[in-house]
Design a protein around this motif. Structure first.
Motif, PDB file in Angstrom:
ATOM      1  N   LEU A 316       0.834  -1.201   0.000  1.00 50.81           N
ATOM      2  CA  LEU A 316       0.000   0.000   0.000  1.00 50.81           C
ATOM      3  C   LEU A 316       0.868   1.249   0.000  1.00 50.81           C
ATOM      4  CD1 LEU A 316      -2.651  -0.874   2.740  1.00 50.81           C
ATOM      5  CD2 LEU A 316      -3.067  -0.706   0.295  1.00 50.81           C
ATOM      6  N   HIS A 317       0.537   2.208  -0.859  1.00 51.06           N
ATOM      7  CA  HIS A 317       1.258   3.490  -0.839  1.00 51.06           C
ATOM      8  C   HIS A 317       0.980   4.276   0.440  1.00 51.06           C
ATOM      9  CE1 HIS A 317       3.100   3.415  -4.743  1.00 51.06           C
ATOM     10  NE2 HIS A 317       1.956   3.120  -5.340  1.00 51.06           N
ATOM     11  N   GLU A 429      -1.371  -5.877   5.706  1.00 57.25           N
ATOM     12  CA  GLU A 429      -1.154  -5.116   4.475  1.00 57.25           C
ATOM     13  C   GLU A 429      -1.213  -6.061   3.278  1.00 57.25           C
ATOM     14  OE1 GLU A 429       2.085  -2.065   2.434  1.00 57.25           O
ATOM     15  OE2 GLU A 429       2.682  -3.189   4.215  1.00 57.25           O
ATOM     16  N   ARG A 430      -0.544  -7.196   3.406  1.00 59.29           N
ATOM     17  CA  ARG A 430      -0.433  -8.132   2.276  1.00 59.29           C
ATOM     18  C   ARG A 430      -0.126  -9.518   2.836  1.00 59.29           C
ATOM     19  NH1 ARG A 430       5.171  -8.320   0.901  1.00 59.29           N
ATOM     20  NH2 ARG A 430       4.746  -8.470  -1.330  1.00 59.29           N
ATOM     21  N   ILE A 452     -12.467 -14.282  15.183  1.00 58.11           N
ATOM     22  CA  ILE A 452     -11.201 -13.757  14.666  1.00 58.11           C
ATOM     23  C   ILE A 452     -11.442 -13.344  13.224  1.00 58.11           C
ATOM     24  CG2 ILE A 452      -8.816 -14.300  14.059  1.00 58.11           C
ATOM     25  CD1 ILE A 452      -8.704 -16.171  16.440  1.00 58.11           C
ATOM     26  N   ASN A 453     -11.257 -12.058  12.945  1.00 63.53           N
ATOM     27  CA  ASN A 453     -11.474 -11.504  11.607  1.00 63.53           C
ATOM     28  C   ASN A 453     -10.135 -11.194  10.952  1.00 63.53           C
ATOM     29  OD1 ASN A 453     -14.578 -10.907  11.741  1.00 63.53           O
ATOM     30  ND2 ASN A 453     -13.728 -10.148  13.665  1.00 63.53           N
ATOM     31  N   ILE A 454      -9.904 -11.739   9.788  1.00 62.28           N
ATOM     32  CA  ILE A 454      -8.666 -11.490   9.036  1.00 62.28           C
ATOM     33  C   ILE A 454      -8.984 -10.417   7.996  1.00 62.28           C
ATOM     34  CG2 ILE A 454      -6.872 -12.492   7.570  1.00 62.28           C
ATOM     35  CD1 ILE A 454      -6.966 -13.713  10.375  1.00 62.28           C
ATOM     36  N   VAL A 455      -8.487  -9.206   8.225  1.00 67.16           N
ATOM     37  CA  VAL A 455      -8.726  -8.093   7.301  1.00 67.16           C
ATOM     38  C   VAL A 455      -7.489  -7.943   6.425  1.00 67.16           C
ATOM     39  CG1 VAL A 455      -9.234  -5.638   7.090  1.00 67.16           C
ATOM     40  CG2 VAL A 455     -10.198  -6.938   9.002  1.00 67.16           C
ATOM     41  N   ASN A 456      -7.648  -8.187   5.132  1.00 71.04           N
ATOM     42  CA  ASN A 456      -6.505  -8.105   4.216  1.00 71.04           C
ATOM     43  C   ASN A 456      -6.694  -6.914   3.289  1.00 71.04           C
ATOM     44  OD1 ASN A 456      -4.088  -8.863   3.090  1.00 71.04           O
ATOM     45  ND2 ASN A 456      -5.043 -10.231   1.604  1.00 71.04           N
ATOM     46  N   MET A 457      -5.716  -6.004   3.291  1.00 72.36           N
ATOM     47  CA  MET A 457      -5.864  -4.737   2.567  1.00 72.36           C
ATOM     48  C   MET A 457      -5.621  -4.887   1.069  1.00 72.36           C
ATOM     49  SD  MET A 457      -6.582  -2.436   4.992  1.00 72.36           S
ATOM     50  CE  MET A 457      -6.137  -0.787   4.406  1.00 72.36           C
TER      51      MET A 457
END
Length: 462
Positions: A316-317, A429-430, A452-457
């Protein structure tokens, strides 16, 4: 001060850590009258070069915090910098300090800083040190409305990009720092360089990067080292003066606490943490959010982990890893706000933990700050700390797992007790693959977190 009265700060504090280690702290400068216990607790460190660690209570790294607190610590340091280096004061400094000290009025002062950000008199380049100060550096930078750009150092090996600055860090677990600015002329001007770290012990890391920057970019002649804690001895302080003369530069230093530390003994380091039976099975939900971001938010670069696994997912920038102007920061903020709203809607509990991962701290911290009441934040870390449940010791639980982003690097997460949270959001982030998060999920399942929530950007590219 309202109902709470803060005791005057003692000039000297003595800490006994795990029986045989004694750390004495003598405070010389404390501009906002913090009590030391408001900023840190002591722990024993698993490191042959240095046996102790100031575990920050305001950084959101090893200990869970209200996410607004580390953001406001960055703002307080930004305002202190403006006052000391540019002679411009901001009346909100005392309010920010009081909010951090009392955990009250955080929303009000944060709203004031968003509505009326601080202005810089001239162009300034902010640099946050990996791993621990990537978020702190970003929080300092984002306090300003103009003339600011930011980049953070990284220990990651990014393929097909050339690091423009490389330097070493003392007493660290992973010493090589790299700086991957996409703009090869990022440092090619005479703007002041502000180096941000959570703590300065000897000052050698700052000296190393100042030497490197000056050698590569001779126009640079003004530097400031910003930290929450500054423990340099008189000899170490003299080295800054000598460097100023040698390179014909100016170095300012800014901190919330400035003092001298003396250490004797070695800690009794038999680990005795709280053991939990791993029979609980949480509900794990995968929450990709890349559809909320636009293509210009992504940097299409692969990385190679220390054990040779290639991660092809984008960066991510908005992290600042590749250089970020304050104008770009504002552009990205709407997208990040959309992610925060989306994730907030997925909350099911009243007590929620948001976890940042490694160097990826600022955006998860910011997301957490926008997710409503009852949200706490901290981060995974490379730093190994002794844990034991004896005698009110700081670190009582330790989770050990392979880094989800950089396989082959051991990561840690501290002080999550059984049944402490209703749910957790881990923000990546990745990810190289969904399976990369399994070791961390396995560890977290020991403490009975239902969701448990896996948030992937960014999108997983396998």
């Amino acid at each position: 001060m309202g109902a709470m009265t803060l005791k005057p700060v003692e000039n000297k504090e003595v800490y006994h850590v795990l029986n045989n280690l004694t750390v004495e702290v003598e405070v010389m400068n404390n501009p906002y009258n913090f009590q030391l216990g408001q900023l840190f607790q002591m722990a024993a460190r698993i490191n042959k070069n240095r046996s102790f660690l100031f575990v920050s209570k305001v950084l959101g790294k090893h200990l869970a915090v209200n996410p607004k607190i580390p953001l406001l610590v960055g703002s307080l340091l930004a305002i202190r910098y403006l006052e000391v280096v540019h002679g411009e004061s901001d009346a909100r400094a005392e309010k920010i300090a009081k909010a951090i000290q009392t955990n009250e009025g955080l929303e009000e002062i944060w709203a004031s800083l968003q509505k009326d950000p601080v202005t810089l008199p001239r162009a300034t380049t902010f640099v946050g040190f990996a791993e621990t100060a990537t978020a702190l550096g970003h929080a300092v930078f984002s306090t300003f409305s103009n003339h600011a750009k930011y980049i953070h150092t990284t220990r990651e090996q990014i393929d097909n990009l050339q690091s423009i600055i490389n330097f070493e860090e003392e007493h660290s677990h992973a010493t090589s720092h790299r700086v991957y600015a996409l703009d090869s002329e990022f440092f090619q001007d005479d703007s002041e360089v502000v180096l941000v770290d959570d703590e300065v012990t000897t000052g050698k890391t700052a000296i190393n990067i100042i030497r490197t920057i000056k050698a590569e970019y001779p126009l640079k002649n003004k530097f400031t080292v910003v930290s929450i804690l500054d423990w340099r001895t008189p000899e170490h302080r003299e080295r800054y003066r000598q460097l100023e003369e040698e390179l014909d530069i100016t170095i300012h230093t800014i901190s919330l606490i400035d003092g001298v530390v003396s250490v004797s003994g070695t800690p009794s380091t038999e680990e005795n943490g709280l053991k939990t039976e791993n029979t609980f099975r949480p509900e794990v939900v995968y929450l990709p959010v890349c559809h909320l971001l636009s293509s210009e938010n992504f940097q299409q670069s692969a990385s190679t982990s220390v054990n040779g696994i290639i991660n092809k997912s984008s960066y991510l920038h908005a992290t600042g890893r590749f250089g970020l102007s304050i104008e770009k920061e504002k552009e990205f903020s709407n997208r990040i706000q959309a992610v925060a709203s989306y994730v907030k809607e997925k909350r099911r509990g009243e007590k929620t933990l948001v976890i940042g991962t490694g160097e990826f701290m600022y955006l998860p911290m910011y997301l957490a700050s926008q997710m409503g009441e009852g949200v706490y934040f901290h981060s995974t870390t490379r730093s190994p700390i002794y844990h034991t449940n004896l005698n009110d010791y700081t670190i009582r639980q330790k989770f050990i797992f392979d880094s989800p982003e950089n396989q082959g690097v051991t990561n840690y997460l501290y002080n999550i007790q059984p049944n402490q949270y209703d749910e957790v959001f881990i923000i990546f982030e990745r990810m190289s693959s969904l399976e990369a998060a399994s070791p961390l999920i396995e560890e977290l399942s020991k403490v009975n977190i239902p969701f448990i929530n896996i948030v992937n950007m960014t999108e997983i590219v396998e």
